[in-house]
Scaffold this motif. Sequence first.
Motif, short mmCIF file in Angstrom:
data_model
loop_
_atom_site.label_atom_id
_atom_site.label_comp_id
_atom_site.label_asym_id
_atom_site.label_seq_id
_atom_site.Cartn_x
_atom_site.Cartn_y
_atom_site.Cartn_z
N ARG A 177 -0.60 -2.14 2.54
CA ARG A 177 -1.22 -0.82 2.78
C ARG A 177 -0.15 0.18 3.23
O ARG A 177 0.68 -0.14 4.08
N ALA A 178 -0.19 1.38 2.65
CA ALA A 178 0.79 2.40 2.99
C ALA A 178 0.54 3.01 4.37
O ALA A 178 1.46 3.43 5.05
N ASN A 179 -0.72 3.09 4.79
CA ASN A 179 -1.10 3.67 6.09
C ASN A 179 -0.51 5.07 6.28
O ASN A 179 0.25 5.32 7.23
N TYR A 212 1.91 1.59 -8.50
CA TYR A 212 1.73 3.00 -8.18
C TYR A 212 0.35 3.22 -7.57
O TYR A 212 -0.56 3.72 -8.24
N GLU A 213 0.16 2.86 -6.34
CA GLU A 213 -1.13 3.02 -5.67
C GLU A 213 -0.90 2.99 -4.16
O GLU A 213 0.12 2.49 -3.69
N GLU A 214 -1.84 3.55 -3.45
CA GLU A 214 -1.69 3.61 -1.98
C GLU A 214 -1.70 2.21 -1.37
O GLU A 214 -0.88 1.89 -0.51
N ASP A 215 -2.63 1.39 -1.79
CA ASP A 215 -2.72 0.00 -1.34
C ASP A 215 -2.66 -0.91 -2.56
O ASP A 215 -3.25 -0.61 -3.60
N TYR A 271 2.85 7.18 -4.60
CA TYR A 271 3.46 5.98 -4.02
C TYR A 271 4.11 5.13 -5.10
O TYR A 271 3.64 5.03 -6.22
N GLU A 272 5.21 4.49 -4.71
CA GLU A 272 5.87 3.50 -5.55
C GLU A 272 6.18 2.28 -4.69
O GLU A 272 6.99 2.36 -3.76
N TRP A 273 5.51 1.16 -5.00
CA TRP A 273 5.83 -0.11 -4.33
C TRP A 273 6.79 -0.88 -5.22
O TRP A 273 6.43 -1.32 -6.32
N HIS A 274 8.01 -1.05 -4.77
CA HIS A 274 9.02 -1.79 -5.53
C HIS A 274 9.09 -3.22 -5.00
O HIS A 274 9.51 -3.45 -3.86
N PHE A 275 8.69 -4.17 -5.83
CA PHE A 275 8.72 -5.59 -5.46
C PHE A 275 10.06 -6.17 -5.94
O PHE A 275 10.34 -6.20 -7.13
#
Length: 241
Positions: free
Chosen positions: A55-57, A88-91, A68-72
């Motif tokens: 979660r970005a919170n 590409y999502e908030e959570d 948002y960009e979550w890079h794994f």
Amino acid sequence: MKKNLIFLLFTFFLGVTAAFSQKVEPKAYYTNPEGLEQITDNISDGQAPLKVIFRANPSEMDGYSPSYEWHFRRQPKNGTQEELFVRYEEDTEYTFTESGDYKIMLKTRLEQDGAELDSTTVSVTILESRLKFPNAFSPNDDGTNDKYGAYGVNDENSPDHWRSIVKFHAIIINRRGQKLYEWYDPAGYWDGTYNGHPVKEGVYYVVVSAKGAEGHEYNIRKDVNLLRTHGDEEGQTTTEE
């Protein structure tokens, strides 16, 4: 001219101040082996398969539309980080099935002015697998070694407790080769019965096929001594595949 310059500087100052007031606090949400919900930015002892919600919170985002960009990324023992994928999502949710060290970096950009917030990272370590089976058990309801299964089914605090097993299948057979019981979860066990009735004392056999999070294949075939009098030291001996 001077007034316009002051106005522009004031507007720029407000924009910079507003941008710096926006923030995100990414956290990992998961359930530990004891069944307790955890919230952290560093999972140091994860066991596969491990489902994690990231979660970005965000906070102070009124009037802003953040992207948002979550890079794994995975950190090899030797070498540079390997980018696995981007979300590409908030959570976002992901289930880790392979052992290793992971870095999940969140990049956040404010659509209105293109400002990018400081990147933040959540760390996840998935431990390598472990799987052992005892030689004997005593299903006599005395509270000691009443179940036959991978180490840990009788004692969750056992240092030999199984971990990070992503595939599992076990079968109990008798001397004639008849299948008495099977299970597909390393947390499962045999209670010493067949069709609801206790079987006799004696020697049975377990056949286990499993796979660890690091890819290790377990093929275990061994005797199982079923004792109905009382638990003894024999029930504590093990053989590791």
